[in-house]
Enzyme design. Structure first.
Site, PDB file in Angstrom:
ATOM      1  N   ASP A   1      55.395   2.541  59.284  1.00  0.00           N
ATOM      2  CA  ASP A   1      55.079   1.545  60.299  1.00  0.00           C
ATOM      3  C   ASP A   1      55.225   0.173  59.640  1.00  0.00           C
ATOM      4  OD1 ASP A   1      52.797   1.192  58.749  1.00  0.00           O
ATOM      5  OD2 ASP A   1      51.385   1.647  60.362  1.00  0.00           O
TER       6      ASP A   1
ATOM      7  N   CYS B   1      52.277   4.135  55.555  1.00  0.00           N
ATOM      8  CA  CYS B   1      51.576   3.266  56.507  1.00  0.00           C
ATOM      9  C   CYS B   1      50.519   2.534  55.681  1.00  0.00           C
ATOM     10  CB  CYS B   1      51.021   4.043  57.705  1.00  0.00           C
ATOM     11  SG  CYS B   1      49.691   5.193  57.388  1.00  0.00           S
TER      12      CYS B   1
ATOM     13  N   THR C   1      47.279   3.179  55.059  1.00  0.00           N
ATOM     14  CA  THR C   1      46.533   4.104  54.200  1.00  0.00           C
ATOM     15  C   THR C   1      47.324   5.351  53.848  1.00  0.00           C
ATOM     16  OG1 THR C   1      45.673   5.209  56.162  1.00  0.00           O
ATOM     17  CG2 THR C   1      44.310   3.428  55.213  1.00  0.00           C
ATOM     18  N   GLY C   2      48.367   5.630  54.597  1.00  0.00           N
ATOM     19  CA  GLY C   2      49.091   6.906  54.486  1.00  0.00           C
ATOM     20  C   GLY C   2      48.480   7.981  55.369  1.00  0.00           C
ATOM     21  N   VAL C   3      47.292   7.734  55.902  1.00  0.00           N
ATOM     22  CA  VAL C   3      46.578   8.770  56.663  1.00  0.00           C
ATOM     23  C   VAL C   3      47.229   8.984  58.029  1.00  0.00           C
ATOM     24  CG1 VAL C   3      44.391   9.413  57.745  1.00  0.00           C
ATOM     25  CG2 VAL C   3      44.402   8.391  55.460  1.00  0.00           C
TER      26      VAL C   3
ATOM     27  N   HIS D   1      51.966  24.100  44.586  1.00  0.00           N
ATOM     28  CA  HIS D   1      51.108  25.088  45.249  1.00  0.00           C
ATOM     29  C   HIS D   1      51.261  25.099  46.771  1.00  0.00           C
ATOM     30  CE1 HIS D   1      47.917  25.574  41.800  1.00  0.00           C
ATOM     31  NE2 HIS D   1      49.173  25.623  41.362  1.00  0.00           N
ATOM     32  N   ASN D   2      51.496  23.937  47.355  1.00  0.00           N
ATOM     33  CA  ASN D   2      51.485  23.839  48.826  1.00  0.00           C
ATOM     34  C   ASN D   2      52.877  23.631  49.418  1.00  0.00           C
ATOM     35  OD1 ASN D   2      48.960  21.816  47.754  1.00  0.00           O
ATOM     36  ND2 ASN D   2      48.427  23.697  48.828  1.00  0.00           N
TER      37      ASN D   2
ATOM     38  N   HIS E   1      51.122  31.702  46.353  1.00  0.00           N
ATOM     39  CA  HIS E   1      51.103  30.526  47.242  1.00  0.00           C
ATOM     40  C   HIS E   1      51.946  30.732  48.497  1.00  0.00           C
ATOM     41  CE1 HIS E   1      48.912  28.529  44.127  1.00  0.00           C
ATOM     42  NE2 HIS E   1      49.861  28.806  43.251  1.00  0.00           N
TER      43      HIS E   1
ATOM     44  N   ARG F   1      49.695  32.050  51.242  1.00  0.00           N
ATOM     45  CA  ARG F   1      48.768  31.033  51.745  1.00  0.00           C
ATOM     46  C   ARG F   1      49.492  30.043  52.658  1.00  0.00           C
ATOM     47  NH1 ARG F   1      46.230  30.641  45.705  1.00  0.00           N
ATOM     48  NH2 ARG F   1      45.009  32.555  45.876  1.00  0.00           N
TER      49      ARG F   1
HETATM   50  C1  RB5 Z   1      47.999  -0.387  60.783  1.00  0.00           C
HETATM   51  O1  RB5 Z   1      47.169  -1.483  60.838  1.00  0.00           O
HETATM   52  C2  RB5 Z   1      47.267   0.797  60.156  1.00  0.00           C
HETATM   53  O2  RB5 Z   1      46.266   1.257  61.005  1.00  0.00           O
HETATM   54  C3  RB5 Z   1      48.230   1.905  59.837  1.00  0.00           C
HETATM   55  O3  RB5 Z   1      49.244   1.433  59.020  1.00  0.00           O
HETATM   56  C4  RB5 Z   1      47.661   3.100  59.089  1.00  0.00           C
HETATM   57  O4  RB5 Z   1      46.962   2.710  57.959  1.00  0.00           O
HETATM   58  C5  RB5 Z   1      46.941   4.098  59.879  1.00  0.00           C
HETATM   59  O5  RB5 Z   1      46.575   5.176  59.392  1.00  0.00           O
END
Ligand code: RB5
Length: 143
Positions: free
Chosen positions: A7, A65, A67-69, A98-99, A133, A136
């Site tokens: 993003d 992104c 956080t990458g989350v 492993h994954n 693995h 799994r």
């Molecule tokens: C964008 O502000 C931010 O929310 C996005 O890049 C990301 O971190 C979401 O997980």
């Protein structure tokens, strides 16, 4: 072929890492976003890169992104994708061994470019160990 996507928050680190991965000899394709200014939604770009892996256009992918989350969660919604967000080399290496992760996610607001390069290299150099693995990983597909 390595698929890249981000993003707006991940755009700057994506460019740096794409250049680095290219310098290691890999071919790279960028599935967007294509600028760091326009605020956008990470699922759109995660899905494009994830689909490119599942249809065989790319072998694996690297996502970015803030956080990458968010972008890792979006990629994992595509059946067959195993993506994890990593902030350290050990997790990146073991996630392949492993994954058998086929995508790696990085948080551009979490890791700096030099650490990100080391994490990416650890992941690219690692190989799936198979054996126990395999079972799994197949269990991950259970509904
Ligand atoms: C964008 O502000 C931010 O929310 C996005 O890049 C990301 O971190 C979401 O997980």
């Amino acid at each position: 072929m390595i698929a890249f996507a981000s993003d707006h928050a991940g755009y700057g680190l994506k460019k740096i890492i794409m250049e680095y991965v290219s310098s290691l000899g890999y071919e790279c394709t960028d599935y967007g976003t294509y600028d760091g200014e326009t605020v956008c939604d990470y699922p759109e770009f995660a899905h494009k890169a994830a689909k490119a892996i599942m249809d065989g256009t790319c072998d694996r992918g690297i996502l970015f992104c803030g956080t990458g989350v968010g972008i890792s969660l979006a990629a994992n919604k595509v059946k067959g994708i195993r993506c994890c967000v990593c902030s350290d080399c050990y997790t990146a290496k073991l996630s392949k061994e492993h994954n058998d992760t086929n995508m790696l996610a990085l948080g551009a607001r979490v890791v700096g470019p030099e650490l990100a390069k080391m994490i990416v290299k650890s992941w690219l150099d690692a190989s799936f160990m198979g054996g126990i693995h395999e079972k799994r990983i197949s269990m991950l597909e259970m509904e």
